[in-house]
Design a protein around this motif. Structure first.
Motif, short mmCIF file in Angstrom:
data_model
loop_
_atom_site.label_atom_id
_atom_site.label_comp_id
_atom_site.label_asym_id
_atom_site.label_seq_id
_atom_site.Cartn_x
_atom_site.Cartn_y
_atom_site.Cartn_z
N ALA A 1 0.85 -1.29 0.04
CA ALA A 1 -0.11 0.06 -0.09
C ALA A 1 0.93 1.12 0.02
CB ALA A 1 -0.86 0.05 1.34
N PHE A 2 2.29 1.24 0.17
CA PHE A 2 2.93 2.25 0.35
C PHE A 2 3.97 2.45 -0.73
CE2 PHE A 2 1.02 1.97 4.48
CZ PHE A 2 0.70 2.96 4.93
N VAL A 3 4.13 1.35 -1.65
CA VAL A 3 4.91 1.58 -2.62
C VAL A 3 4.04 2.46 -3.66
CG1 VAL A 3 6.30 -0.54 -2.43
CG2 VAL A 3 4.07 -0.46 -3.39
N GLY A 4 4.84 3.28 -4.53
CA GLY A 4 4.10 4.10 -5.53
C GLY A 4 4.72 5.35 -5.63
N TRP A 5 5.26 5.81 -4.71
CA TRP A 5 5.96 7.30 -4.93
C TRP A 5 7.14 7.21 -5.94
CZ3 TRP A 5 3.19 10.30 -2.44
CH2 TRP A 5 2.47 9.93 -1.09
N GLU A 6 7.53 6.08 -6.24
CA GLU A 6 8.63 6.18 -7.13
C GLU A 6 8.09 6.05 -8.66
OE1 GLU A 6 6.77 2.29 -6.87
OE2 GLU A 6 7.97 3.42 -5.18
N ALA A 7 6.82 5.57 -8.85
CA ALA A 7 6.26 5.53 -10.24
C ALA A 7 6.14 7.13 -10.48
CB ALA A 7 4.88 5.09 -10.01
N ALA A 8 5.82 8.18 -9.94
CA ALA A 8 5.59 9.53 -10.38
C ALA A 8 7.10 10.13 -11.00
CB ALA A 8 4.98 10.17 -9.55
N SER A 9 8.01 9.44 -10.14
CA SER A 9 9.44 9.89 -10.97
C SER A 9 9.66 9.85 -12.07
CB SER A 9 10.48 9.36 -10.18
OG SER A 9 10.70 7.91 -10.14
N HIS A 10 9.23 8.59 -12.72
CA HIS A 10 9.08 8.51 -14.37
C HIS A 10 8.46 9.31 -15.10
CE1 HIS A 10 11.06 4.67 -13.16
NE2 HIS A 10 10.14 4.38 -12.38
N LEU A 11 7.54 10.14 -14.61
CA LEU A 11 6.66 11.20 -15.07
C LEU A 11 7.14 12.46 -14.90
CD1 LEU A 11 3.09 9.83 -14.09
CD2 LEU A 11 4.73 9.05 -16.07
N SER A 12 8.33 12.65 -14.24
CA SER A 12 8.62 14.25 -13.83
C SER A 12 8.94 14.90 -15.08
CB SER A 12 10.02 13.79 -12.99
OG SER A 12 11.02 13.13 -13.75
N ALA A 13 9.54 14.54 -16.23
CA ALA A 13 9.64 15.31 -17.38
C ALA A 13 8.52 15.76 -18.09
CB ALA A 13 10.64 14.26 -18.31
N GLU A 14 7.30 15.04 -17.76
CA GLU A 14 6.12 15.43 -18.50
C GLU A 14 5.33 16.38 -17.84
OE1 GLU A 14 5.37 13.67 -21.01
OE2 GLU A 14 6.86 11.95 -20.95
N PHE A 15 5.67 16.96 -16.87
CA PHE A 15 5.05 18.19 -16.17
C PHE A 15 5.37 19.36 -16.93
CE2 PHE A 15 4.83 15.30 -12.52
CZ PHE A 15 3.49 15.55 -11.78
#
Length: 404
Positions: free
Chosen positions: A186-200
């Protein structure tokens, strides 16, 4: 991608289908003291999430944690971290889809396997349409999901009984540790957004803002669900605690509402992980850790169709031959916990001295310590590390010939 769309994707990644079963599993392992495991992992999430946000803002790249690890420790380490994440996604997304499918079958009468397939197909279709479309779709889903979960907590809370919290820790510290091992999913997932960092659109502050809002939302919902489920249902709660909580608060309308919650929880997590993994696959190919053919479409604003297709192919056998869901969830947690630990350790080296590095140090210590909760399931990331090293060595020779 706007900060709002990024927040929706990040909330969806962390607030996944594990919420449907984890309160029961954690309470079975630790009794009422399972709330300590929830609180402890929330405390871990703060430095980890803020560290990944700081890294993503400073080094935006589709490779996410793998790129951060590569900058800190070289291409071989990057390949290992990348394979840990990329290898976990087909297992974890399918496990999540089947968890959601079981709830959909129980609540709406739709075949669970069919529901799982439809959820996976919808997530791949949304990502094929591009992150802007996927992000807009997820905003609506996440808002509805948060409202429904809040309704479950608020409507059931008045029925809590203090007697349900005694005895508080019948299995001692070992029980709390066991609950933490289950709750890692339930607490993994923060690393997933790092792959989208260049899309902001706002690369400097977009990911940071999305992370801060997500931390608040996750903390309120997780603590609310964990405390209320024990207070209302007791440590020997049913395997479908959200359904029972909604039945107590909403009566006969609970069953279809739970089915909707299951779909939203599942689609949100699957959608975000596929988005992150597709961009990671293109980045791994760029860096020699996957065949170069998969590099196409990895630039910001584009869709990496080849990497997305590879993920779809890898998901198929897991969908067809899905084994025990508990095994799949724990295996996924072990891989993603290893990714998290590698990322925050890299941050200690990469971030400048000051507040961000101090936060990374705290996150690194806590993340490495939390690996112990994964136990024997750490065999999977160990095997993936060996495979990644072999593939990266072959890729390094290919890049050397190209003069890269």
């Amino acid at each position: 991608m706007t900060a709002g769309q990024g927040t929706a994707l990040l909330v969806g990644a962390v607030l996944g289908p594990g919420m449907l079963v984890l309160p029961h599993l954690a309470a079975a392992a630790a009794g009422p003291a399972s709330v300590l495991a929830w609180a402890g992992l929330l405390a871990l999430s703060v430095p980890v999430a803020l560290t990944f946000a700081a890294l993503g803002a400073r080094y935006p790249d589709g490779g996410g944690v793998a790129s951060f690890v590569g900058l800190a420790f070289g291409r071989r380490a990057s390949a290992v971290a990348g394979w840990w994440f990329f290898g976990a996604v087909p297992i974890g997304t399918v496990a999540g889809a089947f968890v959601g499918g079981e709830y959909v079958e129980a609540c709406l009468g739709v075949d669970g396997t069919l529901a799982a397939w439809l959820i996976m197909i919808a997530a791949f279709a949304a990502n094929a349409a591009g992150l802007r479309t996927s992000g807009r779709l997820q905003i609506g889903f996440v808002v509805l999901l948060v409202v429904l979960l809040a309704a479950a907590v608020i409507s059931a809370a008045p029925h809590a009984d203090p007697a349900n919290f005694t005895p508080f820790a019948p299995y001692g510290f070992a029980g709390v540790a066991g609950a933490a091992g289950v709750l890692m999913f339930a607490f993994v997932g923060w690393e997933a957004a790092s792959h989208l960092s260049a899309e902001f659109a706002d690369r400097t502050n977009g990911l940071v803002r999305a992370t801060m809002v997500t931390l608040v939302v996750i903390a309120v919902l997780y603590l609310g669900v964990s405390v209320t489920s024990v207070g209302v249902l007791g440590a020997d709660m049913t395997g479908v605690p959200l359904t029972v909580m909604l039945e107590i608060g909403l009566g006969g309308a609970a069953r279809p509402v739970t089915g909707v919650v299951a779909v939203l929880l599942t689609f949100g997590a699957v959608n975000t992980y596929i988005a992150g993994a597709a961009r990671l696959g293109a980045a791994l190919a760029r860096d020699g850790a996957l065949p170069g053919w998969f590099e196409a479409g990895g630039a910001p604003g584009r869709v990496p169709y080849r990497s997305l297709g590879l993920l779809a192919v890898l998901c198929l056998p897991v969908l067809v031959w899905a084994v025990d869901l508990d095994l799949l969830m724990r295996a996924t947690s072990a891989c993603l916990a290893a990714v998290t630990a590698a990322g925050v350790v890299a941050a200690v080296r990469m971030l400048p001295a000051g507040r961000h590095r101090n936060t990374a140090v705290v996150g690194a210590v806590m993340s490495v310590a939390s690996l112990a909760f994964c136990g024997v399931y750490l065999v999977l990331p160990a095997v993936l590390a060996l495979v990644a090293t072999a593939v990266q060595a072959a890729g390094a020779r290919r890049l050397l010939k190209k003069g890269i």
